[in-house]
Design a protein around this motif. Structure first.
Motif, mmCIF file in Angstrom:
data_model
loop_
_atom_site.group_PDB
_atom_site.id
_atom_site.type_symbol
_atom_site.label_atom_id
_atom_site.label_comp_id
_atom_site.label_asym_id
_atom_site.label_seq_id
_atom_site.Cartn_x
_atom_site.Cartn_y
_atom_site.Cartn_z
ATOM 1 N N GLN A 47 1.284 -3.419 -1.754
ATOM 2 C CA GLN A 47 0.970 -3.250 -3.171
ATOM 3 C C GLN A 47 0.235 -1.920 -3.392
ATOM 4 O OE1 GLN A 47 -0.802 -6.751 -4.773
ATOM 5 N NE2 GLN A 47 -0.584 -6.105 -6.894
ATOM 6 N N GLY A 48 -0.590 -1.545 -2.427
ATOM 7 C CA GLY A 48 -1.288 -0.257 -2.514
ATOM 8 C C GLY A 48 -0.317 0.915 -2.427
ATOM 9 N N ILE A 49 0.689 0.789 -1.563
ATOM 10 C CA ILE A 49 1.707 1.838 -1.464
ATOM 11 C C ILE A 49 2.450 1.976 -2.788
ATOM 12 C CG2 ILE A 49 3.865 2.506 -0.341
ATOM 13 C CD1 ILE A 49 2.863 1.216 2.209
ATOM 14 N N CYS A 50 2.764 0.850 -3.417
ATOM 15 C CA CYS A 50 3.467 0.878 -4.710
ATOM 16 C C CYS A 50 2.604 1.516 -5.790
ATOM 17 C CB CYS A 50 3.869 -0.540 -5.115
ATOM 18 S SG CYS A 50 5.150 -1.276 -4.076
ATOM 19 N N THR A 51 1.304 1.247 -5.766
ATOM 20 C CA THR A 51 0.393 1.877 -6.727
ATOM 21 C C THR A 51 0.338 3.381 -6.510
ATOM 22 O OG1 THR A 51 -0.956 -0.148 -6.727
ATOM 23 C CG2 THR A 51 -1.951 1.839 -7.656
ATOM 24 N N THR A 52 0.267 3.790 -5.236
ATOM 25 C CA THR A 52 0.284 5.209 -4.903
ATOM 26 C C THR A 52 1.559 5.869 -5.407
ATOM 27 O OG1 THR A 52 -1.064 4.821 -2.920
ATOM 28 C CG2 THR A 52 0.203 6.875 -3.009
ATOM 29 N N ALA A 53 2.686 5.176 -5.227
ATOM 30 C CA ALA A 53 3.965 5.710 -5.688
ATOM 31 C C ALA A 53 3.967 5.901 -7.203
ATOM 32 C CB ALA A 53 5.102 4.783 -5.266
ATOM 33 N N CYS A 54 3.322 4.984 -7.935
ATOM 34 C CA CYS A 54 3.315 5.066 -9.397
ATOM 35 C C CYS A 54 2.622 6.327 -9.891
ATOM 36 C CB CYS A 54 2.653 3.825 -9.995
ATOM 37 S SG CYS A 54 3.644 2.324 -9.872
ATOM 38 N N TYR A 55 1.404 6.603 -9.396
ATOM 39 C CA TYR A 55 0.716 7.795 -9.902
ATOM 40 C C TYR A 55 1.346 9.073 -9.340
ATOM 41 C CZ TYR A 55 -2.391 7.678 -5.693
ATOM 42 O OH TYR A 55 -2.912 7.661 -4.422
ATOM 43 N N SER A 105 -7.718 0.954 -11.318
ATOM 44 C CA SER A 105 -6.269 1.093 -11.135
ATOM 45 C C SER A 105 -5.722 -0.068 -10.316
ATOM 46 C CB SER A 105 -5.940 2.419 -10.438
ATOM 47 O OG SER A 105 -6.272 3.511 -11.240
ATOM 48 N N THR A 106 -4.949 -0.909 -10.959
ATOM 49 C CA THR A 106 -4.219 -1.963 -10.265
ATOM 50 C C THR A 106 -2.728 -1.652 -10.359
ATOM 51 O OG1 THR A 106 -4.034 -3.297 -12.279
ATOM 52 C CG2 THR A 106 -5.981 -3.658 -10.883
ATOM 53 N N PHE A 107 -1.923 -2.329 -9.561
ATOM 54 C CA PHE A 107 -0.497 -2.035 -9.587
ATOM 55 C C PHE A 107 0.128 -2.269 -10.962
ATOM 56 C CE2 PHE A 107 3.851 -3.749 -9.260
ATOM 57 C CZ PHE A 107 4.505 -2.554 -8.987
ATOM 58 N N PRO A 108 -0.122 -3.407 -11.630
ATOM 59 C CA PRO A 108 0.493 -3.584 -12.965
ATOM 60 C C PRO A 108 0.106 -2.493 -13.946
ATOM 61 C CG PRO A 108 -0.331 -5.680 -12.134
ATOM 62 C CD PRO A 108 -0.860 -4.624 -11.209
ATOM 63 N N LEU A 123 8.656 9.794 -0.612
ATOM 64 C CA LEU A 123 7.675 10.562 0.147
ATOM 65 C C LEU A 123 6.271 9.978 0.039
ATOM 66 C CD1 LEU A 123 8.915 14.207 -0.453
ATOM 67 C CD2 LEU A 123 9.167 12.782 1.565
ATOM 68 N N SER A 124 6.043 9.066 -0.903
ATOM 69 C CA SER A 124 4.760 8.346 -0.933
ATOM 70 C C SER A 124 4.733 7.287 0.161
ATOM 71 C CB SER A 124 4.554 7.677 -2.294
ATOM 72 O OG SER A 124 4.424 8.628 -3.308
ATOM 73 N N ALA A 125 5.881 6.664 0.390
ATOM 74 C CA ALA A 125 5.962 5.613 1.399
ATOM 75 C C ALA A 125 6.082 6.180 2.812
ATOM 76 C CB ALA A 125 7.156 4.704 1.114
ATOM 77 N N LEU A 126 6.662 7.387 2.939
ATOM 78 C CA LEU A 126 6.913 7.956 4.259
ATOM 79 C C LEU A 126 5.653 8.109 5.113
ATOM 80 C CD1 LEU A 126 9.037 9.154 6.171
ATOM 81 C CD2 LEU A 126 8.622 11.387 5.118
ATOM 82 N N PRO A 127 4.541 8.658 4.581
ATOM 83 C CA PRO A 127 3.335 8.773 5.423
ATOM 84 C C PRO A 127 2.814 7.426 5.899
ATOM 85 C CG PRO A 127 3.148 10.130 3.463
ATOM 86 C CD PRO A 127 4.331 9.253 3.260
ATOM 87 N N GLU A 128 2.939 6.391 5.054
ATOM 88 C CA GLU A 128 2.456 5.071 5.444
ATOM 89 C C GLU A 128 3.360 4.446 6.503
ATOM 90 O OE1 GLU A 128 -0.384 4.179 4.427
ATOM 91 O OE2 GLU A 128 -0.564 5.836 3.016
ATOM 92 N N VAL A 129 4.676 4.660 6.354
ATOM 93 C CA VAL A 129 5.609 4.151 7.357
ATOM 94 C C VAL A 129 5.370 4.817 8.704
ATOM 95 C CG1 VAL A 129 8.050 4.025 7.988
ATOM 96 C CG2 VAL A 129 7.349 3.533 5.646
ATOM 97 N N MET A 130 5.011 6.107 8.654
ATOM 98 C CA MET A 130 4.815 6.874 9.885
ATOM 99 C C MET A 130 3.344 6.976 10.284
ATOM 100 S SD MET A 130 7.536 9.997 9.572
ATOM 101 C CE MET A 130 7.182 10.427 11.278
ATOM 102 N N ARG A 131 2.523 6.041 9.796
ATOM 103 C CA ARG A 131 1.099 6.115 10.095
ATOM 104 C C ARG A 131 0.820 6.091 11.591
ATOM 105 N NH1 ARG A 131 -3.480 5.926 7.351
ATOM 106 N NH2 ARG A 131 -2.370 5.664 5.389
ATOM 107 N N GLU A 132 1.627 5.357 12.349
ATOM 108 C CA GLU A 132 1.440 5.298 13.794
ATOM 109 C C GLU A 132 1.825 6.616 14.459
ATOM 110 O OE1 GLU A 132 3.509 1.976 15.394
ATOM 111 O OE2 GLU A 132 2.421 0.502 14.187
ATOM 112 N N PHE A 133 2.563 7.440 13.719
ATOM 113 C CA PHE A 133 2.968 8.748 14.242
ATOM 114 C C PHE A 133 2.401 9.835 13.337
ATOM 115 C CE2 PHE A 133 6.288 5.559 14.805
ATOM 116 C CZ PHE A 133 6.391 5.506 16.190
ATOM 117 N N SER A 134 1.106 9.721 13.033
ATOM 118 C CA SER A 134 0.481 10.592 12.039
ATOM 119 C C SER A 134 0.603 12.073 12.402
ATOM 120 C CB SER A 134 -1.000 10.226 11.875
ATOM 121 O OG SER A 134 -1.672 10.304 13.121
#
Length: 330
Positions: free
Chosen positions: A40-48, A163-166, A272-283
Motif C-alpha cells: 500500500q505504501g508503494i502504491c501511495t508513492t506511485a500516486c504522488y 497522506s493515505t493511499f485513498p 519506476l516507483s515500484a522498481l527500487p522497492e522490487v530491487m531493494r535486496e539489490f540496492s
C-alpha cells in the motif's frame, strides 16, 4: 460537450473507480499478508510520483522545453505544505480538510515560484533553459539548508501523517484529469503549436512567452501538490532529498513513459516507483537498472513506450467489435 465525449468521460471515470475499488478490496482481503502495508505504501508513492512526472511532462513533452529543476518546485510544495499543516494543526480542521488546505498552499507556493523563475528563464531555450532550471533547483535547496523553519539543513521532522493511499489516489486522479483537460483545451493546443514551430507561432501573433510561463506555472503548481503528498507521507524531509539526481529521475520517467503522453507518465512513474522497492535486496544495482531501462527505451522506442499516444477506455472497448467483425469478414 457532445454526447460522445460525455460517454467517454463517464466510461473512463467508471474505469478509474473500478481500479480503486479493486485495489482497496485486495488490501482489505489480506491477500498480501504481512506485506499489505508495504505494498500500500508503494502504491501511495506511485500516486504522488505520477503527479510529479505528469506535471513535468507538461513542460518537456507538451511544451517541448528541457527542464532539469523540477525537484526544486517539488521541494517548495513539500516544505510549504508541511509548514501550513503544522501551523493549522489543532485549529479544528478535520484531517481531510487540513490535508487539502496544505496541498493547495504547497501548490500555490510552487506555482508562484514557477512564475518568478519562468518569466526570465523561458526567454531562453534548449540547453540554456536546462542550465537555468538546474541552477534554480540548487539555489532552492541551499536556501532550505539555511532556513531555520525548514530545519536548517537538518531533518524537518514531526510532519503530520496525512497522506493515505485513498487520499493520494483521488488527489492524483483529480490532478491528472485537470492536466489532461488543460492539454486538450485551446491553451494546450497553443502550447503544442509552439512546440512544433516556435517561429511560426510567434509570427502568427501568439504571445509565446505568456503561454510558456502559464504552462510552466501550472506544471510547478502540480509539482508542489505532489511534493505536499510526499511530505505528509514521509513525515520527515531533508533538503538533500531534492537534489539534481531527483530531477533527473523524474525526467527519466517522463522519457521512458513517453514525452507528450500523460498515459506514459502514469505508467512510467508507477513502474519506476515500484522498481527500487522490487530491487531493494539489490540496492547497489538500482541505478544500474534505471540506466539499462533508459538505454533500451532510447534504442528501441526513442519517443518513449507510449510516444504521444493516450489510452482511452472508450476507444479500447470500441475496437473490440471492430476486430470481431474483421475476423468474421463483415
Amino acid at each position: 460537450m457532445d454526447k460522445r465525449h460525455k460517454l467517454s468521460y463517464l466510461l473512463n471515470a467508471v474505469g478509474v473507480a473500478a481500479v480503486f475499488a479493486l485495489l482497496m478490496l485486495l488490501f482489505a482481503s489480506g491477500i498480501f499478508g504481512t506485506s499489505t502495508t508495504y505494498i500500500q505504501g508503494i502504491c501511495t508513492t506511485a500516486c504522488y510520483t505520477i503527479i510529479m512526472v505528469a506535471s513535468l511532462n507538461l513542460v518537456v513533452g507538451f511544451m517541448g522545453e528541457f527542464s532539469l529543476g523540477h525537484a526544486g518546485f517539488v521541494s517548495v510544495g513539500a516544505y510549504a505544505s508541511a509548514i501550513v499543516s503544522g501551523a493549522l494543526a489543532g485549529k479544528g480542521l478535520p484531517d481531510v480538510g487540513l490535508f487539502l488546505v496544505a496541498l493547495l498552499a504547497g501548490g500555490i507556493a510552487a506555482g508562484v515560484m514557477g512564475v518568478l523563475v519562468g518569466i526570465p528563464a523561458l526567454r531562453l531555450r534548449g540547453d540554456y533553459l536546462a542550465i537555468v532550471t538546474m541552477a534554480f533547483a540548487e539555489i532552492i535547496r541551499v536556501c532550505f539548508c539555511n532556513f531555520s523553519i525548514t530545519g536548517g539543513g537538518k531533518t524537518m521532522s514531526g510532519i503530520l501523517k496525512l497522506s493515505t493511499f485513498p487520499r493520494a489516489f483521488w488527489v492524483m486522479v483529480v490532478c491528472v484529469t485537470v492536466m489532461f483537460l488543460f492539454v486538450r483545451s485551446k491553451y494546450g493546443r497553443t502550447i503544442q503549436a509552439i512546440r512544433e514551430d516556435y517561429i511560426a507561432s510567434s509570427a502568427a501573433g501568439i504571445n509565446v512567452t505568456f503561454y510558456k510561463v502559464l504552462t510552466f506555472a501550472i506544471s510547478a503548481f502540480f509539482a508542489g501538490i505532489g511534493g505536499g503528498i510526499y511530505a505528509h507521507y514521509m513525515t520527515a524531509m531533508i533538503p538533500t532529498n531534492f537534489n539534481f539526481a531527483y530531477s533527473a529521475e523524474l525526467l527519466s520517467e517522463v522519457i521512458i513513459g513517453g514525452t507528450g503522453s500523460l498515459t506514459g507518465s502514469i505508467i512510467g512513474a508507477a513502474f519506476l516507483s515500484a522498481l527500487p522497492e522490487v530491487m531493494r535486496e539489490f540496492s547497489t544495482y538500482r541505478m544500474l537498472a534505471y540506466s539499462v531501462v533508459l538505454i533500451l527505451v532510447m534504442l528501441f522506442r526513442p519517443g518513449g513506450i507510449f510516444g504521444r499516444w493516450e489510452f482511452s477506455l472508450t476507444r479500447t472497448l470500441g475496437a473490440l467489435p471492430r476486430r470481431r467483425k474483421a475476423k468474421e469478414g463483415v
